[in-house]
Design an enzyme around this catalytic site. Sequence first.
Site, PDB file in Angstrom:
ATOM      1  N   HIS A 187      63.596 -31.935 127.957  1.00 48.65           N
ATOM      2  CA  HIS A 187      64.256 -30.916 127.133  1.00 48.65           C
ATOM      3  C   HIS A 187      64.912 -29.881 128.040  1.00 48.65           C
ATOM      4  O   HIS A 187      64.655 -29.836 129.240  1.00 48.65           O
ATOM      5  CB  HIS A 187      63.254 -30.252 126.178  1.00 48.65           C
ATOM      6  CG  HIS A 187      62.169 -29.460 126.850  1.00 48.65           C
ATOM      7  ND1 HIS A 187      60.875 -29.909 126.960  1.00 48.65           N
ATOM      8  CD2 HIS A 187      62.199 -28.263 127.460  1.00 48.65           C
ATOM      9  CE1 HIS A 187      60.159 -29.009 127.592  1.00 48.65           C
ATOM     10  NE2 HIS A 187      60.927 -28.003 127.923  1.00 48.65           N
TER      11      HIS A 187
HETATM   12  P1  TYD Z   1      56.238 -29.538 124.942  1.00 39.67           P
HETATM   13  O1  TYD Z   1      57.142 -28.383 125.201  1.00 39.67           O
HETATM   14  O2  TYD Z   1      56.751 -30.696 124.183  1.00 39.67           O
HETATM   15  O3  TYD Z   1      55.666 -30.059 126.327  1.00 39.67           O
HETATM   16  P2  TYD Z   1      56.496 -30.573 127.577  1.00 39.67           P
HETATM   17  O4  TYD Z   1      56.207 -29.577 128.646  1.00 39.67           O
HETATM   18  O5  TYD Z   1      56.029 -31.935 127.897  1.00 39.67           O
HETATM   19  O6  TYD Z   1      57.929 -30.551 127.183  1.00 39.67           O
HETATM   20  O7  TYD Z   1      54.944 -28.957 124.235  1.00 39.67           O
HETATM   21  C1  TYD Z   1      53.947 -29.772 123.692  1.00 39.67           C
HETATM   22  C2  TYD Z   1      53.434 -29.151 122.419  1.00 39.67           C
HETATM   23  O8  TYD Z   1      52.834 -27.878 122.658  1.00 39.67           O
HETATM   24  C3  TYD Z   1      54.537 -28.930 121.387  1.00 39.67           C
HETATM   25  O9  TYD Z   1      54.007 -29.287 120.129  1.00 39.67           O
HETATM   26  C4  TYD Z   1      54.796 -27.465 121.443  1.00 39.67           C
HETATM   27  C5  TYD Z   1      53.466 -26.885 121.882  1.00 39.67           C
HETATM   28  N1  TYD Z   1      53.604 -25.663 122.709  1.00 39.67           N
HETATM   29  C6  TYD Z   1      53.191 -24.438 122.220  1.00 39.67           C
HETATM   30  O10 TYD Z   1      52.723 -24.315 121.081  1.00 39.67           O
HETATM   31  N2  TYD Z   1      53.309 -23.330 123.019  1.00 39.67           N
HETATM   32  C7  TYD Z   1      53.824 -23.400 124.263  1.00 39.67           C
HETATM   33  O11 TYD Z   1      53.905 -22.373 124.975  1.00 39.67           O
HETATM   34  C8  TYD Z   1      54.258 -24.696 124.768  1.00 39.67           C
HETATM   35  C9  TYD Z   1      54.843 -24.831 126.142  1.00 39.67           C
HETATM   36  C10 TYD Z   1      54.127 -25.781 123.948  1.00 39.67           C
END
Ligand code: TYD
Length: 133
Positions: free
Chosen positions: A50
Site C-alpha cells: 500500500h
Molecule cells: P495493515 O496496514 O494492512 O498492515 P501492513 O503493514 O501489512 O500493511 O494493517 C493490518 C490491520 O491492522 C488492518 O486491519 C488495519 C489494522 N491497523 C490498525 O488498526 N491500526 C494501525 O495503526 C495499523 C498500522 C493497522
Amino acid sequence: MSLIQLIDFSPLGDERGSLVALEGLKSVPFEIKRVYYIFATQQGVSRGFHAHKRLKQVAVCVTGRCRLVLDDGNQREAVWLDSPTKGILIEEMVWREMYDFSEDCVLLLLASEYYDEADYIRDYADYIETVKK
Ligand code: TYD
C-alpha cells in the site's frame, strides 16, 4: 535520486550495552503521532502493499531483519532493514512492500498520523493512476 532515505541513529552506548533514542522533529523528521510494531510474522508472509496519501513513516528493525521495497511509480528499490540503528524514511505517496522477515524480526514503525484507513491506497493500479496525475 534514491528512493531509500537512510537515517542513521547514533547509539548511546556504554559498557552496559546500547540505547537508541528517537525524537520527533529531531532524528525523526516529523511529529510522531503513532508507533506500532510488526512481530511474529509467519514464514513466507509479505506485508505492506500500500501507499499513504499523507502519512510519513520511519521504519526500523529493532531485532532481526526484513527486506523493504519502495516504489514511487517511476522506480523501485529494495533495502535490508537489518540494524536497530538504521531507519528508513518513507514519504507520503510511496508504495511499500516488506518481504523475508526473519523469525525474530520486530519491525518498528513511527508514523506522522493516527491510523486512518481513508489515507491508504491499497490497489497498485489505483496508486499508479494517482501518482501519474
Ligand atoms: P495493515 O496496514 O494492512 O498492515 P501492513 O503493514 O501489512 O500493511 O494493517 C493490518 C490491520 O491492522 C488492518 O486491519 C488495519 C489494522 N491497523 C490498525 O488498526 N491500526 C494501525 O495503526 C495499523 C498500522 C493497522
